[in-house]
Design an enzyme around this catalytic site. Structure first.
Site, PDB file in Angstrom:
ATOM      1  N   SER B  68      -2.813 -29.111   1.331  1.00  0.00           N
ATOM      2  CA  SER B  68      -2.026 -29.657   2.820  1.00  0.00           C
ATOM      3  C   SER B  68      -0.285 -28.496   2.337  1.00  0.00           C
ATOM      4  O   SER B  68      -0.375 -28.158   3.581  1.00  0.00           O
ATOM      5  CB  SER B  68      -1.923 -30.710   3.626  1.00  0.00           C
ATOM      6  N   LYS B 116       4.953 -33.562   2.665  1.00  0.00           N
ATOM      7  CA  LYS B 116       5.401 -32.833   3.694  1.00  0.00           C
ATOM      8  C   LYS B 116       6.494 -32.541   4.040  1.00  0.00           C
ATOM      9  O   LYS B 116       6.766 -32.457   3.285  1.00  0.00           O
ATOM     10  CB  LYS B 116       4.910 -33.558   4.951  1.00  0.00           C
TER      11      LYS B 116
END
Lengths: 165, 193
Positions: B68, B116
């Site tokens: 990701s 993230k």
């Protein structure tokens, strides 16, 4: 020298006694922690596990839940689903364990909050599921609610929590 | 003071007298434990304690798993997380942070956490149109994005304690990517490198 030796011996005996006490009479937090660890072991199946072993595991799994327990899961790629009662949980567990070759479940970073009455508890942890195939279920935050019933801690509710809303 | 000086002088004298007769230690011993084993032991103890505190509470060694954060961070890459990054200031836009999943309280380090990038700050509204991120309706410049994206979403307002975090690899469908609003107390640190 003799006094120092006696003091050290006394401290060692006291430590051993304390350790034995915690082993023989574990506190509720330790019992719940063991329960969650057993739950992970019960839901984990290996490719070599026979159908009988899987059936026994389903039975053990059901034993960890209260009769009116509820499971609310939001699984990536599969959507959300709620299971109510031991029967529905048993049927779903049977179907899931029969359909998968391997399943590895881990409950990590377990934190336990005991209720004021010491008969309820809330467990927060991170669940990691690996099915051995290429599907990535990732990791999810999970919460359990437990209640002490007839001297045993049973799960009354299990739910996945969305960390990122 | 004089007594001390005399004692010290005598001590030095004794050492020099002794060292004149004692053969020098073996070179292997010197290499392994030094000329003064006690000092070496002390240095090792200090080093162990420093490393323990540093890598347990300040810089957490981490292994990145998943795709990701591609292409900024590769799968299985090793890095460090700075847990003290937000002691003096709050997280900034563009920071790559770690978000814990379990209980936010306590000093204990989580076994697993999300990695993230912050794109939305508290009070802002984040949305995606034609694969581009918009903050309060303004296009966000993201030079770190290298993979194609076609996300179209509704606006996500962040509360005063929420940050909008998302990965750099937005080539998969929106529903397959783990992203969203993270509470401030779930952000545990900033990636170091």
């Amino acid at each position: 020298m003799k006094t120092a030796f006696r003091l050290v011996l006394l401290a060692a005996i006291a430590a051993l006694g304390f350790w034995l006490w915690t082993v023989l009479f574990p506190g509720p937090e330790k019992i719940i922690r063991q329960k969650i660890a057993r739950l992970a072991a019960t839901t984990t199946v290996d490719a070599h596990d026979s159908n009988l072993t899987r059936a026994v595991k389903v039975g053990n799994l059901i034993g960890a839940f209260a009769v009116a327990a509820e499971i609310s899961c939001d699984v990536p790629e599969l959507g959300s689903r709620t299971l109510s009662g031991r029967d529905e949980i048993r049927d779903t567990a049977r179907a899931v364990l029969a359909g998968l070759t391997t399943l590895k479940v881990e409950f990590l970073d377990v934190t336990i909050h005991l209720g004021a009455d010491k008969s309820t508890a809330e467990v927060s942890c991170t669940v990691r599921v690996d099915t051995g195939d290429k599907r990535d279920y990732g990791v999810q935050e999970m919460r359990f609610q437990l209640k002490k019933m007839d001297g045993d801690w049973l799960i009354t509710r299990a739910e996945t929590v969305k960390t990122l809303s | 003071m004089i007594v001390c000086w005399q004692l010290s002088a005598g001590f030095r004298f004794n050492i020099s007298v002794q060292s004149a007769h004692v053969p020098p230690p073996h070179w292997l011993r010197v290499v392994l434990i030094g000329r003064r084993p006690k000092a070496t032991l002390m240095r090792i103890a200090v080093l162990v304690v420093t490393c323990f505190i540093t890598f347990r509470f300040v810089l957490l060694p981490i292994r990145i798993e998943g795709i990701s954060m591609l292409p900024t961070y590769q799968d299985h890459q090793i890095n460090c997380l700075n847990r003290l990054a937000y002691l003096r200031h709050e997280p900034q836009r563009g920071d790559i942070v770690s978000v814990r999943l379990s209980d936010a309280h306590g000093l204990a380090n989580p076994s697993v956490a999300y990695l993230k990038r912050i794109i939305g700050l508290p009070g802002e509204t984040v949305s995606f149109h034609a694969g581009h991120a918009f903050i309060n309706g303004q296009l966000l410049d993201e030079p770190y994005l290298k993979l194609p994206c076609d996300w179209e979403t509704k606006p996500f307002p962040c509360s005063p304690k929420q940050y909008y975090v998302v990965g750099d690899n937005r080539s998969m469908p929106f529903s397959f990517h783990t992203k969203g609003r993270a509470e401030r107390d779930h952000i545990i640190g900033k990636i170091l490198l």
